[in-house]
Enzyme design. Structure first.
Site, PDB file in Angstrom:
ATOM      1  N   GLY A  35       0.834  -1.313  -0.174  1.00 56.27           N
ATOM      2  CA  GLY A  35       0.275   0.049   0.001  1.00 56.27           C
ATOM      3  C   GLY A  35       0.767   1.231   0.013  1.00 56.27           C
ATOM      4  N   GLU A  36       2.061   1.168   0.044  1.00 53.74           N
ATOM      5  CA  GLU A  36       2.988   2.393   0.242  1.00 53.74           C
ATOM      6  C   GLU A  36       3.052   2.853  -1.411  1.00 53.74           C
ATOM      7  OE1 GLU A  36       6.853   1.266   1.706  1.00 53.74           O
ATOM      8  OE2 GLU A  36       5.988   1.359   3.899  1.00 53.74           O
ATOM      9  N   ARG A  96     -11.408  22.376   7.476  1.00 54.96           N
ATOM     10  CA  ARG A  96     -12.760  22.586   8.311  1.00 54.96           C
ATOM     11  C   ARG A  96     -12.211  22.290   9.850  1.00 54.96           C
ATOM     12  NH1 ARG A  96     -17.111  19.065   5.612  1.00 54.96           N
ATOM     13  NH2 ARG A  96     -15.420  17.854   5.160  1.00 54.96           N
ATOM     14  N   LYS A 193     -30.648  29.701  11.428  1.00 49.74           N
ATOM     15  CA  LYS A 193     -31.138  28.565  11.942  1.00 49.74           C
ATOM     16  C   LYS A 193     -32.212  28.673  13.296  1.00 49.74           C
ATOM     17  CE  LYS A 193     -27.715  24.899  11.526  1.00 49.74           C
ATOM     18  NZ  LYS A 193     -26.608  24.531  12.185  1.00 49.74           N
TER      19      LYS A 193
END
Ligand code: R5P
Length: 295
Positions: A35-36, A96, A193
């Site tokens: 996966g590298e 975020r 809101k």
């Protein structure tokens, strides 16, 4: 100037390169069995020594993989002796998480920016970042590119300004709504809101404007789960809105975001090519290239 990218970003990087009248070269890439990531610049085809290099890499899911790829590319070109490196990350992962919302939290976007700086980024460019202030926290030159003009061009000819309201889904998105609306010459507002004291249900409604029988264009930086847009669309449809167009810069679309938005009354979804989606109808290439030309 040379534009470099992985094959995955061939389209966007190619567009940016052609607007900059620069060569575009794609890195060799493969995954090892564990996966590298493996990255190689085809040095037999391109010599980057002494050149200004633009690295294009959007940091969408899998964010951590995209980040490691970017770190490898950046470290590699620095070692090959480039002049300046301009990193273009249209979607900035972790944007975020830009403050300590709860004591003990990491300010993850700052960690990302600090690593990019440490690895030698000379100029960092992102598009429509969640909140721009974090870019001032690093010493490298870090710029936020807006796509208001692209959004307005898309809407011209599609909706009549007199029948349209541009809406930010919350107060934080008001600036974006205002900028797009002023280019189009139409009204803008944001959703406020409120919570029902008995049921606890959250509702949103435009702060000032009446949306009955009007087109409502909701503009946001990110659509992730689609929850914000779904709530906004449902509310304005209940208030009589004619047509709801949801436009975001970065379409992450996790889980059933699209189904959720459509079943809540969204008639059309539009994203930019910061992340290629079936709804990509706007390109960030021009404002990015224009910003690079002015550096
Ligand atoms: C929040 O402040 C952002 O601007 C987006 O409104 C939010 O990230 C969208 O997330 P979701 O699609 O999951 O509601």
């Amino acid at each position: 100037m040379i534009v470099l990218s992985l094959s995955e970003f061939r389209n966007l990087a190619g567009k940016i390169a052609s607007l900059l009248e620069a060569e575009h070269v794609v890195f060799e890439y493969k995954l090892f069995p564990d996966g590298e990531s493996y990255i190689r610049l085809p040095v037999e085809k391109v010599n980057v020594e002494g050149q200004d290099v633009v690295l294009v890499q959007s940091l969408y899911p899998q964010q951590d993989k995209r980040l490691v790829e970017l770190f490898f590319m950046l470290d590699l070109v620095k070692r090959l002796g480039v002049s300046r490196v301009i990193v273009v990350a249209p979607y900035l992962a972790y944007s975020r998480q830009d403050k300590e919302f709860r004591p003990g939290e990491n300010i993850s976007v700052l960690t990302v920016l600090k690593i990019l700086e440490k690895l030698g980024t000379d100029i960092f460019l992102t598009v429509d970042i969640h909140k721009e202030d974090v870019l001032k926290e690093v010493s490298m030159k870090a710029l936020n590119v807006h796509i208001h003009e692209e959004v307005a061009s898309f809407l011209r000819g599609k909706v009549l300004p007199s029948e349209t309201v541009i809406l930010g889904p919350d107060k934080g998105a008001l600036g974006r709504a205002k900028s797009v609306a002023s280019l189009l010459g139409c009204e803008y507002d944001y959703l406020e809101k409120s919570r029902d004291r008995i049921t606890g249900e959250i509702a949103v409604k435009p702060k000032e404007l009446n949306v009955a029988d009007r087109n409502v264009v909701i503009v946001d930086d990110i659509i992730s789960t689609g929850g914000t847009i779904a709530l906004a669309a449902k509310s304005v449809k209940e208030l009589g809105a004619k047509r709801v167009i949801a436009i975001c810069t970065h379409g992450l679309f996790v889980r059933n975001a699209v189904g959720r938005m459509i079943s809540s009354g969204v008639d059309e979804i539009v994203t930019s090519d910061s992340i290629l989606t079936p709804y990509t109808k706007i390109s960030v290439a021009k404002p990015v290239a224009q910003t690079i030309k002015q550096l």
